[in-house]
Design a protein around this motif. Structure first.
Motif, PDB file in Angstrom:
ATOM      1  N   GLY A   1       0.825  -1.204   0.000  1.00  0.00           N
ATOM      2  CA  GLY A   1       0.000   0.000   0.000  1.00  0.00           C
ATOM      3  C   GLY A   1       0.858   1.252   0.000  1.00  0.00           C
ATOM      4  N   PRO A   2       0.570   2.220   0.873  1.00  0.00           N
ATOM      5  CA  PRO A   2       1.332   3.480   0.902  1.00  0.00           C
ATOM      6  C   PRO A   2       2.818   3.293   1.173  1.00  0.00           C
ATOM      7  CG  PRO A   2      -0.713   3.685   2.150  1.00  0.00           C
ATOM      8  CD  PRO A   2      -0.568   2.233   1.814  1.00  0.00           C
ATOM      9  N   ARG A   3       3.190   2.168   1.781  1.00  0.00           N
ATOM     10  CA  ARG A   3       4.615   1.938   2.059  1.00  0.00           C
ATOM     11  C   ARG A   3       5.423   1.664   0.795  1.00  0.00           C
ATOM     12  NH1 ARG A   3       5.120  -2.832   5.747  1.00  0.00           N
ATOM     13  NH2 ARG A   3       3.082  -3.410   4.892  1.00  0.00           N
ATOM     14  N   SER A   4       4.742   1.427  -0.325  1.00  0.00           N
ATOM     15  CA  SER A   4       5.474   1.243  -1.591  1.00  0.00           C
ATOM     16  C   SER A   4       5.935   2.575  -2.175  1.00  0.00           C
ATOM     17  CB  SER A   4       4.599   0.505  -2.609  1.00  0.00           C
ATOM     18  OG  SER A   4       3.452   1.280  -2.955  1.00  0.00           O
ATOM     19  N   VAL A   5       5.387   3.667  -1.671  1.00  0.00           N
ATOM     20  CA  VAL A   5       5.795   4.996  -2.141  1.00  0.00           C
ATOM     21  C   VAL A   5       7.220   5.274  -1.663  1.00  0.00           C
ATOM     22  CG1 VAL A   5       5.314   7.469  -2.005  1.00  0.00           C
ATOM     23  CG2 VAL A   5       3.419   5.830  -2.153  1.00  0.00           C
ATOM     24  N   GLY A   6       7.999   5.886  -2.530  1.00  0.00           N
ATOM     25  CA  GLY A   6       9.374   6.227  -2.179  1.00  0.00           C
ATOM     26  C   GLY A   6      10.406   5.274  -2.731  1.00  0.00           C
ATOM     27  N   HIS A   7       9.950   4.245  -3.459  1.00  0.00           N
ATOM     28  CA  HIS A   7      10.861   3.257  -4.037  1.00  0.00           C
ATOM     29  C   HIS A   7      10.615   3.147  -5.539  1.00  0.00           C
ATOM     30  CE1 HIS A   7      11.930   1.812  -0.013  1.00  0.00           C
ATOM     31  NE2 HIS A   7      10.629   1.878   0.271  1.00  0.00           N
ATOM     32  N   PRO A   8      11.659   3.236  -6.361  1.00  0.00           N
ATOM     33  CA  PRO A   8      11.468   3.015  -7.807  1.00  0.00           C
ATOM     34  C   PRO A   8      11.035   1.583  -8.077  1.00  0.00           C
ATOM     35  CG  PRO A   8      13.648   3.930  -7.319  1.00  0.00           C
ATOM     36  CD  PRO A   8      13.057   3.509  -6.019  1.00  0.00           C
ATOM     37  N   ASP A   9      10.245   1.394  -9.110  1.00  0.00           N
ATOM     38  CA  ASP A   9       9.796   0.054  -9.458  1.00  0.00           C
ATOM     39  C   ASP A   9      10.906  -0.721 -10.157  1.00  0.00           C
ATOM     40  OD1 ASP A   9       7.614  -1.971  -9.822  1.00  0.00           O
ATOM     41  OD2 ASP A   9       8.204  -1.639 -11.906  1.00  0.00           O
ATOM     42  N   PRO A  10      11.213  -1.938  -9.721  1.00  0.00           N
ATOM     43  CA  PRO A  10      12.275  -2.726 -10.360  1.00  0.00           C
ATOM     44  C   PRO A  10      11.973  -3.037 -11.822  1.00  0.00           C
ATOM     45  CG  PRO A  10      11.698  -3.647  -8.221  1.00  0.00           C
ATOM     46  CD  PRO A  10      10.669  -2.616  -8.529  1.00  0.00           C
ATOM     47  N   GLY A  11      10.711  -3.373 -12.139  1.00  0.00           N
ATOM     48  CA  GLY A  11      10.366  -3.672 -13.528  1.00  0.00           C
ATOM     49  C   GLY A  11      10.518  -2.476 -14.437  1.00  0.00           C
ATOM     50  N   ALA A  12      10.122  -1.304 -13.949  1.00  0.00           N
ATOM     51  CA  ALA A  12      10.309  -0.090 -14.743  1.00  0.00           C
ATOM     52  C   ALA A  12      11.794   0.191 -14.947  1.00  0.00           C
ATOM     53  CB  ALA A  12       9.628   1.094 -14.057  1.00  0.00           C
ATOM     54  N   THR A  13      12.602  -0.166 -13.952  1.00  0.00           N
ATOM     55  CA  THR A  13      14.046   0.052 -14.054  1.00  0.00           C
ATOM     56  C   THR A  13      14.663  -0.861 -15.099  1.00  0.00           C
ATOM     57  OG1 THR A  13      14.099   0.691 -11.715  1.00  0.00           O
ATOM     58  CG2 THR A  13      16.199   0.118 -12.740  1.00  0.00           C
ATOM     59  N   SER A  14      14.291  -2.139 -15.099  1.00  0.00           N
ATOM     60  CA  SER A  14      14.837  -3.046 -16.122  1.00  0.00           C
ATOM     61  C   SER A  14      14.275  -2.717 -17.497  1.00  0.00           C
ATOM     62  CB  SER A  14      14.552  -4.506 -15.755  1.00  0.00           C
ATOM     63  OG  SER A  14      13.169  -4.779 -15.671  1.00  0.00           O
ATOM     64  N   ALA A  15      13.040  -2.200 -17.551  1.00  0.00           N
ATOM     65  CA  ALA A  15      12.463  -1.802 -18.836  1.00  0.00           C
ATOM     66  C   ALA A  15      13.194  -0.597 -19.408  1.00  0.00           C
ATOM     67  CB  ALA A  15      10.979  -1.487 -18.673  1.00  0.00           C
ATOM     68  N   HIS A  16      13.568   0.343 -18.537  1.00  0.00           N
ATOM     69  CA  HIS A  16      14.373   1.470 -19.021  1.00  0.00           C
ATOM     70  C   HIS A  16      15.705   0.986 -19.578  1.00  0.00           C
ATOM     71  CE1 HIS A  16      17.751   4.297 -18.196  1.00  0.00           C
ATOM     72  NE2 HIS A  16      17.035   5.000 -19.056  1.00  0.00           N
ATOM     73  N   LEU A  17      16.322   0.025 -18.913  1.00  0.00           N
ATOM     74  CA  LEU A  17      17.582  -0.517 -19.416  1.00  0.00           C
ATOM     75  C   LEU A  17      17.422  -1.095 -20.817  1.00  0.00           C
ATOM     76  CD1 LEU A  17      19.048  -2.355 -16.277  1.00  0.00           C
ATOM     77  CD2 LEU A  17      19.963  -0.302 -17.384  1.00  0.00           C
ATOM     78  N   LEU A  18      16.272  -1.719 -21.080  1.00  0.00           N
ATOM     79  CA  LEU A  18      16.017  -2.289 -22.401  1.00  0.00           C
ATOM     80  C   LEU A  18      16.026  -1.199 -23.465  1.00  0.00           C
ATOM     81  CD1 LEU A  18      15.200  -4.982 -23.871  1.00  0.00           C
ATOM     82  CD2 LEU A  18      12.830  -4.201 -23.620  1.00  0.00           C
ATOM     83  N   MET A  19      15.368  -0.081 -23.186  1.00  0.00           N
ATOM     84  CA  MET A  19      15.331   1.025 -24.146  1.00  0.00           C
ATOM     85  C   MET A  19      16.680   1.732 -24.224  1.00  0.00           C
ATOM     86  SD  MET A  19      12.424   0.574 -25.350  1.00  0.00           S
ATOM     87  CE  MET A  19      12.654   1.909 -26.550  1.00  0.00           C
ATOM     88  N   GLU A  20      17.370   1.811 -23.118  1.00  0.00           N
ATOM     89  CA  GLU A  20      18.699   2.422 -23.120  1.00  0.00           C
ATOM     90  C   GLU A  20      19.644   1.631 -24.012  1.00  0.00           C
ATOM     91  OE1 GLU A  20      21.450   4.270 -19.672  1.00  0.00           O
ATOM     92  OE2 GLU A  20      21.161   2.102 -19.546  1.00  0.00           O
ATOM     93  N   CYS A  21      19.555   0.305 -23.936  1.00  0.00           N
ATOM     94  CA  CYS A  21      20.415  -0.535 -24.773  1.00  0.00           C
ATOM     95  C   CYS A  21      20.065  -0.388 -26.250  1.00  0.00           C
ATOM     96  CB  CYS A  21      20.306  -1.992 -24.343  1.00  0.00           C
ATOM     97  SG  CYS A  21      21.115  -2.336 -22.757  1.00  0.00           S
ATOM     98  N   ALA A  22      18.782  -0.241 -26.571  1.00  0.00           N
ATOM     99  CA  ALA A  22      18.383  -0.027 -27.955  1.00  0.00           C
ATOM    100  C   ALA A  22      18.952   1.296 -28.476  1.00  0.00           C
ATOM    101  CB  ALA A  22      16.859  -0.025 -28.069  1.00  0.00           C
ATOM    102  N   ALA A  23      18.835   2.332 -27.678  1.00  0.00           N
ATOM    103  CA  ALA A  23      19.337   3.644 -28.101  1.00  0.00           C
ATOM    104  C   ALA A  23      20.848   3.642 -28.256  1.00  0.00           C
ATOM    105  CB  ALA A  23      18.912   4.717 -27.091  1.00  0.00           C
TER     106      ALA A  23
END
Length: 211
Positions: free
Chosen positions: A185-207
């Motif tokens: 719940g609210p305790r998840s606020v303040g932490h980046p999402d791991p899946g979003a982080t690995s997804a960004h890496l995927l696009m970073e590698c493409a670029a």
């Protein structure tokens, strides 16, 4: 680069992503320990090491064979939700790459869009739920918009990577509504999402690869 992604370039992307996952394995695990099972980094690393070991079996194949191999390998080796979701991404891309040894920019965009649609359908998540979609959806939108404005593929991918990074960062302030993180719940606020982080890496590698 030419205005197309070749079979060779696509494999370079996969290899670059496998290397990025290996480099960031511990960081991804730390992020997941805060709001999830603590295994995202290890699972993704195991999956992409398996992909690397199997790449020689499709050395003579087309793009569909390459993407299908990646998708099926992730489905069979990556635990949790990451395997089905990333596996779906690549399997949907494979369907759009049948018989092709290169993808024009608009074909690449369509393949990535199909992959994103598959993730959304399988994960039943939407933007704002604090998932990988929060990085991939902005990236997809930016890629499509840049190509519609006649930007070069490298520039369009640069804009897509930037959008994915901003989407990843935005997950920090979100309350999770999907997956194990939603239990906090609210305790998840303040932490980046791991899946979003690995997804960004995927696009970073493409670029970084397709320049």
């Amino acid at each position: 680069m030419t205005m197309a992604v070749t079979r060779e370039a696509a494999e370079q992307w996969i290899r670059a992503y496998a290397a990025a996952i290996a480099e960031h394995e511990q960081a991804l695990t730390q992020l997941d320990m805060a709001i999830g099972d603590g295994d995202h980094g290890a699972n993704m690393h195991r999956g992409f090491q398996a992909v690397l070991s199997r790449l020689p079996t499709v050395a003579e194949g087309d793009l569909a064979a390459l993407f299908k191999l990646v998708g099926m390998t992730l489905l069979s080796t990556v635990g949790g939700t990451s395997g089905p979701l990333y596996g779906t991404l690549f399997l949907q891309m494979a369907l759009r790459a049948q018989g092709k040894h290169e993808l024009a920019p608009e074909e690449l965009e369509a393949a990535l869009r199909a992959g994103l649609d598959g993730i959304i359908a399988r994960g039943k998540a939407a933007p704002g739920d604090k998932t990988m979609i929060d990085a991939l959806k902005p990236a997809q939108d930016a890629l499509r918009q840049a190509l519609n404005q006649q930007e070069s593929l490298p520039e369009a991918l640069r804009q897509a990577e930037e959008a994915a990074r901003k989407g990843r960062d935005a997950t920090t302030a979100m309350e999770a509504r999907k997956g194990r993180a939603s239990y906090l719940g609210p305790r998840s606020v303040g932490h980046p999402d791991p899946g979003a982080t690995s997804a960004h890496l995927l696009m970073e590698c493409a670029a970084r690869t397709w320049v």
